[in-house]
Design an enzyme around this catalytic site. Structure first.
Site, PDB file in Angstrom:
ATOM      1  CG  ASP B  28      -1.733   1.204   1.399  1.00  0.00           C
ATOM      2  OD1 ASP B  28      -2.237   1.703   0.370  1.00  0.00           O
ATOM      3  OD2 ASP B  28      -1.907   1.679   2.542  1.00  0.00           O
ATOM      4  CG  ASP B  30      -1.870   7.739   0.883  1.00  0.00           C
ATOM      5  OD1 ASP B  30      -1.153   8.742   0.841  1.00  0.00           O
ATOM      6  OD2 ASP B  30      -2.736   7.470   0.020  1.00  0.00           O
ATOM      7  CG  ASP B 246      -1.739   2.296   6.492  1.00  0.00           C
ATOM      8  OD1 ASP B 246      -2.121   1.898   5.367  1.00  0.00           O
ATOM      9  OD2 ASP B 246      -2.141   3.355   7.005  1.00  0.00           O
TER      10      ASP B 246
END
Lengths: 304, 304
Positions: B28, B30, B246
């Site tokens: 991922d 961000d 995250d």
């Protein structure tokens, strides 16, 4: 009468008995006495005759785009004999809620709503910031650090035709502060219009709730707040009170929750199939949305 | 390795074993390799070394505001050695979904989204209307009868900084037509930024869904669509693939759903308390959001 929860068509003797058993009648507006700017045929006569026969009549609407004064003016134009004290809209209801339940008199709120809401808030001594357009500029870093008014004590969300990304973001930034109160007018997601058309309404509140991961307190039906205001102000006896509406999930549920008799009119959102769905669901919560009676239109009250 | 569902800190021998057991690593963006415009320290070295040691590296992001080209440029500026073919963002993913799953090549959609989405759509031969500001005028009657483009076959909702009441209304008017398709990029409700700040994102899709009383098909994680694209295009073997993210509800859930190994990094949204909450929930669905491993930061992969 409201115990059995099997919705009967209201006519003849039943109609006469019901009207004899109540002193106060509460009407929803959109879908009940009018649709948009079109009056429901016969509605003014029904309202005016009920009052002439000594019934107390009130209007209870989730629509937050008008002040009490604006409602009274519209009703008068359409032939209803109504004073603004008889109208409880969520613009007014929200102002009273912020004043009495939240203790915000003399304070300031961030308002996503109409000029009418602003007027009702100002009438009870609550200042606002936020009404009007708020266009986007910059990027995420700027949005997260958008200047906030330190005097703002609550975010208040009603219908706002100037709803924008920047407003949603600004509401989120206030609501990230845990001590900021959060109040909404109503949750009905859209306003139905003629011919099966509709426009978005209460879904704006849900967008703010989702962004903020917080739930607002709401003032509109089925919350009992506006009914409680009205009942205490006018000494309304619940057992001798009838709620008339076109939506099961707001009007009829409010009536059930407050111990009122309930009447569905078929000139608006909900249908008899919706009623049957709730009735047959076997779910206690859904059965609270089954009205005691129904009529095709409130003009059906005229014979009595 | 992913059977037991008890999240272990990834270090030492365990780290070496895991890296030996995978050929492809999906990241991922961000909260994993950067936060906003700030690169996570050590991230470029990790990515570049993995590639130098023969691992295939891909980027899978729900953020719809950039084209593949824009991602590759940003990554290059930040020191990552990445080509645009290795980046799967939802602007690109949505274009491929509309083209392949919806068969809309050569057709037109109503797009609530960024210029980047428009570019990715145009690249696969899909025209749009809707990008840019759409300010309100008139009243409910006008809104319900707003002119619609008869060629529009779908409403497509991504992140749109020009989101407005009028756009929400226009989307509703298209979606009242039952044959109009409805596609969204992602549902993560907000984008977290530095210092606990956040701005609204996926809640725009929910506002449209609520107004339209319809649910969109979504392309972003945890939907498997983008992973499936990537896997078939590059011949990725699921058992030898690691998903690093995250967020438990998007990245880790996608990994679990697709049979990948999963690694949570603590530089973004989700915390070890969130993991423990899912682990102890006793709910099978929530346990799918428990990662196999965690690291404080992907810089912890450097020693290997």
């Amino acid at each position: 009468m409201s115990g059995s929860k099997s919705c009967a068509r209201l006519q003849g003797v039943l109609l006469q008995q019901l009207l004899d058993s109540v002193d106060s009648i509460l009407f929803d507006c959109d879908g009940v006495i009018w649709r948009g700017d079109q009056v429901i045929p016969g509605a003014p006569q029904v309202i005016n005759l009920l009052k002439q026969h000594g019934k107390r009549v009130f209007f209870l609407t989730n629509n937050s785009t008008k002040t009490r004064r604006m409602y009274a003016d519209k009703m008068s134009t359409l032939g209803f004999d109504v004073t603004e004290q008889e109208v409880f809209g969520t613009a007014y209801g929200c102002a009273v809620f912020l004043q009495t339940a939240c203790g915000l008199q003399g304070q300031k709120v961030f308002l996503m709503g109409s000029q009418a809401m602003r007027q009702e808030l100002e009438t009870v001594g609550i200042q606002q910031t936020g009404v009007g357009p708020d266009h986007v500029s910059g990027g995420p870093g700027d949005w997260a650090n958008v200047p906030l008014d330190p005097e703002v004590k609550a975010v208040v969300v009603g219908f706002d035709q100037d709803f924008s990304y920047m407003k949603l973001n600004r509401a989120l930034q206030y609501l990230i502060q845990k001590d900021c109160l959060f109040v909404g007018t109503n949750r009905d997601t859209r306003l139905p219009l003629e011919g099966g058309r509709a426009v978005p309404t209460g879904c704006l509140l849900q967008a703010v709730e989702t962004a903020a991961q917080r739930q607002a307190q709401t003032v509109g039906k089925p919350s009992p707040f506006m009914f409680d205001c009205l009942a205490s102000q006018f000494g309304v006896e619940r057992e001798r009170c009838l709620m008339v509406g076109d939506r099961l999930d707001t009007d009829i549920l409010l009536g059930s929750n407050c111990g009122l008799k309930t009447l569905l009119t078929l000139t608006g959102v909900s249908t008899l199939e919706d009623v049957a769905g709730h009735e047959e669901s076997g779910c206690a919560e859904r059965r609270r949305m089954v009205p005691d009676f129904y009529v095709e239109s409130i003009a059906d009250l005229l014979p009595a």
